[in-house]
Design a protein around this motif. Structure first.
Motif, mmCIF file in Angstrom:
data_model
loop_
_atom_site.group_PDB
_atom_site.id
_atom_site.type_symbol
_atom_site.label_atom_id
_atom_site.label_comp_id
_atom_site.label_asym_id
_atom_site.label_seq_id
_atom_site.Cartn_x
_atom_site.Cartn_y
_atom_site.Cartn_z
ATOM 1 N N ARG A 199 40.864 45.203 7.961
ATOM 2 C CA ARG A 199 42.082 45.427 8.744
ATOM 3 C C ARG A 199 42.421 44.178 9.550
ATOM 4 O O ARG A 199 41.554 43.567 10.161
ATOM 5 N N GLN A 200 43.712 43.820 9.523
ATOM 6 C CA GLN A 200 44.189 42.640 10.224
ATOM 7 C C GLN A 200 45.149 43.047 11.345
ATOM 8 O O GLN A 200 45.831 44.053 11.247
ATOM 9 N N GLN A 201 45.174 42.253 12.391
ATOM 10 C CA GLN A 201 46.074 42.530 13.507
ATOM 11 C C GLN A 201 47.447 41.940 13.230
ATOM 12 O O GLN A 201 47.568 40.796 12.802
ATOM 13 N N VAL A 215 46.734 33.719 15.703
ATOM 14 C CA VAL A 215 46.986 35.144 15.936
ATOM 15 C C VAL A 215 48.366 35.553 15.409
ATOM 16 O O VAL A 215 48.525 36.626 14.836
ATOM 17 N N SER A 216 49.360 34.702 15.582
ATOM 18 C CA SER A 216 50.739 35.079 15.244
ATOM 19 C C SER A 216 51.174 34.656 13.851
ATOM 20 O O SER A 216 52.242 35.069 13.389
ATOM 21 N N GLU A 227 56.184 41.638 20.825
ATOM 22 C CA GLU A 227 55.066 40.767 21.187
ATOM 23 C C GLU A 227 55.327 39.325 20.759
ATOM 24 O O GLU A 227 54.944 38.375 21.455
ATOM 25 N N SER A 232 52.120 37.487 11.339
ATOM 26 C CA SER A 232 53.309 38.242 11.743
ATOM 27 C C SER A 232 54.571 37.415 11.572
ATOM 28 O O SER A 232 55.621 37.932 11.174
ATOM 29 N N GLY A 283 50.422 48.793 7.582
ATOM 30 C CA GLY A 283 49.520 49.669 8.326
ATOM 31 C C GLY A 283 48.950 50.778 7.459
ATOM 32 O O GLY A 283 47.763 51.111 7.545
ATOM 33 N N LEU A 289 51.351 41.474 15.045
ATOM 34 C CA LEU A 289 52.106 41.532 16.293
ATOM 35 C C LEU A 289 53.488 42.117 16.035
ATOM 36 O O LEU A 289 54.120 41.831 15.015
#
Length: 447
Positions: A340-342, A359-360, A348, A363, A329, A344
């Motif tokens: 910037r990447q998301q 998406v996952s 979550e 993470s 972060g 989880l």
């Protein structure tokens, strides 16, 4: 209420007579802010309902909040998801002190400082509490401990019948945040107790400065140091925290002195420390925080005086994951990682049963890296992203230039960097490959 096997849960009675969870809201206001901030913050929170227990707002639609407030934080990270509508909110409003570090000297003509001194909440301590990741309940238990010392003092509990000494000992291997936790705890309590105490002070004793080059003077220097602290404690409007880092240097086991392996002056130092602690514990506005890497070297009489002896070991897999999340972060915020990447959170990931998807995927990769990192100290973990960049990015920078360099030179540089990074290959390389998986840095990793 003291539930079995867990920290004290803070419950209050709401107007309907049912138990409601008490949630702390910390509001950092700008200098010279207006006095009716609390009312606007409560109105702001009324528009929110279900949030996570470690949520912070730094941007506001309302002009008043933009002009007067830097941040609003729900400061209960260990409580997961919170429904604010069913909670009793305790709002703490504070500003940060920017005076920085000052020193305490035992004599006016002495150049060597005996202690470092801060007024709290200090700007340089802000954010440490949130950055520290420990096993569940450790930070909450320390907060509850100090709250209980003040509660018992307020109720005039006879300390001859029920004893507490206002001494905390954090011990364990180096690099896992013991000293940082002491500073963060003092900062957090200075905010939580700002309605009770006008201001708070933090004194970090320089143990080595208390050992005099003159024989038998060290015990007197310890007494002088605590006399300085006593002057701070005498102000009942001040909450005083005293940190003794590496406390074994002042409380070395006296049986070693009797055996002849330690000078007799060390006995005088230990005796003086114990005497001063016994005198200080009578005051309700002081907490002694100590750390040690070598508890077996500490005198038993001091260990007996510590109300809490908390081991701070290497982070768990969950803790490592959260540390890596905070590191990524920060790199994204500084645009070292871009775009910037998301990511989880573990919570979550659990809700989707760790199913892999577009998406996952990132993470889950980070979680696997966290599992491989078990056993490293928190300090080492936070250094790994830097080392990944420093060691591996510099290797691959040679790749675009390799066509213009003699092949023997390129090969020599590759071998040099591989040898240099050999001790980090097991952990740094996977992390760097994780960055590559993010498509954040488009370099070729040399196998």
């Amino acid at each position: 209420i003291f539930p079995s096997g867990g920290p004290v849960m803070e419950l209050v009675e709401d107007c309907g007579g049912t138990s409601a969870l008490a949630v702390h809201v910390e509001v950092l206001v700008k200098p010279r802010s207006k006095t009716d901030v609390r009312m606007h913050v409560v109105a702001f929170l009324d528009h929110h309902r279900v949030i996570t227990g470690n949520h912070r707002w730094t941007e506001f639609d309302e002009q008043f909040l933009r002009q007067n407030v830097d941040s609003v934080a729900i400061a209960d990270p260990e409580r997961g998801t919170i429904d604010l509508k069913g909670c009793n909110l305790t709002v703490h409003i504070f500003t940060l002190n920017n005076d920085g570090l000052s020193t305490l000297n035992l004599e006016e003509d002495e150049e060597l400082s005996a202690a470092n001194h801060w007024l709290l909440p200090a700007a340089e301590f802000q954010g440490i509490w949130e950055s520290l990741v420990f096993e569940d309940g450790v930070k909450t238990q320390l907060l509850d401990y100090v709250s209980t010392t003040i509660f018992f003092s307020d109720k005039n509990v006879n300390s001859n019948l029920i004893t507490w000494n206002r001494v905390v000992l954090l011990h364990g291997p180096p690099g896992n945040g013991k000293t940082s936790l002491c500073k963060a705890l003092a900062q957090k309590l200075s905010i939580r107790l700002s309605d009770r105490y006008t201001y708070s002070q933090f004194v970090e004793i320089n143990s080595h400065s208390l050992f005099s080059k003159w024989f038998s003077e060290s015990g007197k220097l310890v007494t002088k140091m605590f006399q300085k602290i006593q002057q701070l404690i005498d102000d009942e409007d001040a909450l005083v925290f005293v940190l003794v880092d590496e406390v074994e240097s002042l409380t070395a086991a006296r049986n070693a002195s009797h055996a002849g392996t330690e000078p007799s002056d060390a006995i005088r130092v230990v005796n003086s420390v114990l005497t001063q602690l016994d005198q200080i514990k009578r005051h309700p506005n002081v907490v002694i925080l100590t750390t040690s890497n070598l508890t077996e070297k500490i005198d038993l009489a001091f260990l007996d005086r510590a109300d809490i002896k908390q081991k701070i070991g290497p982070p768990s897999t969950e803790g490592i994951f959260n540390i890596y999340m905070s590191c990524l972060g920060e790199l994204m915020k500084c645009q070292i990682i871009s775009p910037r990447q998301q990511l989880l959170t573990l919570h979550e990931l659990e809700t989707i049963s760790f199913m892999e998807s577009n998406v996952s995927q990132m993470s889950l990769s980070l979680r696997r890296i966290a599992e491989k990192s078990k056993g490293l100290s928190g300090r080492s973990l936070r250094r790994l992203p830097f080392l990944a960049h420093a060691l591996f990015v510099k290797v691959v920078v040679l790749e675009p230039l390799s066509n213009n360099l003699p092949p023997a030179f390129v090969e020599k540089m590759k071998n040099f960097m591989l040898v240099r990074s050999a001790c980090y290959n097991q952990l740094v390389l996977p992390i760097f490959k994780h960055y590559v998986a993010f498509r954040l840095w488009k370099y070729v990793v040399i196998e």
